[in-house]
Enzyme design. Structure first.
Site, mmCIF file in Angstrom:
data_model
loop_
_atom_site.group_PDB
_atom_site.id
_atom_site.type_symbol
_atom_site.label_atom_id
_atom_site.label_comp_id
_atom_site.label_asym_id
_atom_site.label_seq_id
_atom_site.Cartn_x
_atom_site.Cartn_y
_atom_site.Cartn_z
ATOM 1 N N SER A 61 0.788 -1.225 0.000
ATOM 2 C CA SER A 61 0.000 0.000 0.000
ATOM 3 C C SER A 61 0.823 1.279 0.000
ATOM 4 C CB SER A 61 -0.950 -0.014 1.189
ATOM 5 O OG SER A 61 -1.925 -1.012 0.993
ATOM 6 N N ARG A 148 -9.675 -5.153 -18.001
ATOM 7 C CA ARG A 148 -10.293 -5.001 -19.325
ATOM 8 C C ARG A 148 -11.815 -5.021 -19.293
ATOM 9 N NH1 ARG A 148 -7.939 -9.716 -18.845
ATOM 10 N NH2 ARG A 148 -9.121 -11.628 -19.053
ATOM 11 N N TYR A 163 -12.101 -0.411 1.908
ATOM 12 C CA TYR A 163 -10.703 -0.344 1.478
ATOM 13 C C TYR A 163 -10.606 -0.873 0.055
ATOM 14 C CZ TYR A 163 -5.641 -0.669 1.813
ATOM 15 O OH TYR A 163 -4.290 -0.511 1.622
#
Length: 186
Positions: A61, A148, A163
């Site tokens: 993170s 995609r 989160y």
């Protein structure tokens, strides 16, 4: 070794005393070049391979901090509107609502984990929790390929905090509309 380098090595030593680890690498980089580098420990506990300058670490993170700073710099320059739909700035990725009636997620929603994007991209990711939320560490695809089909938004933006690695991944993808390629060094 200069006094600055000695102080850096001592600081690394103190950190290791406080938070032991199998291996780490620390570098000081100035104008694109490492000016100081320190390795410690092993990169693979089973083989005992040492940490080297070529060891690849998962950054986790930490990229969220750099991405948020870059987005806020664009905001300060007037190049991005935090309350505009994020899709206005995304060039290769789309935030896809999973049902009709969900409003658009804003850049601010992505920055604050309130975009309606969940923790898991697909239900099948629940079956592979060791792989890191659906991405295998040794076979990482370009984000445009991985996303995609779009990033599903399941909840009305601004109504729930979840989160979201995927929301920050979307923010970090270069966009030619606002010159975000500097986010990735391109």
């Amino acid at each position: 070794m200069g006094t600055g380098e000695v102080a850096l090595e001592r600081a690394v030593g103190r950190a290791l005393d406080r938070w032991p680890t199998a291996g780490l690498a620390v570098a000081v980089v100035r104008p694109g070049e490492p000016t100081w580098f320190h390795c410690h420990g092993v990169s693979d506990m089973t083989t005992g391979s040492p940490v080297t300058a070529d060891t690849v670490f998962r950054v986790g993170s930490l990229t969220k901090t750099f991405t948020a700073v870059a987005v806020m710099q664009l905001w300060e320059e007037g190049r991005i509107d935090l309350d505009a739909p994020a899709d206005d700035y995304l060039s290769t990725i789309r935030l896809r609502p999973v049902r009709p009636g969900l409003g658009p997620a804003t850049v601010r929603n992505l920055l604050t984990h309130t975009s309606g994007v969940g923790y898991w991209l697909r239900l099948s990711d629940l079956l592979r929790p060791v792989a890191g939320a659906g991405v295998e560490a040794r076979r990482v695809q370009p984000l445009g390929v991985y996303y995609r089909r779009g990033i599903p938004r399941e909840v009305q933006p601004g109504t729930k905090w979840v989160y979201s690695n995927h929301g920050f991944a979307a923010l970090g993808v270069p966009s030619h509309q606002v010159g975000c390629s500097r986010l990735t060094g391109g």
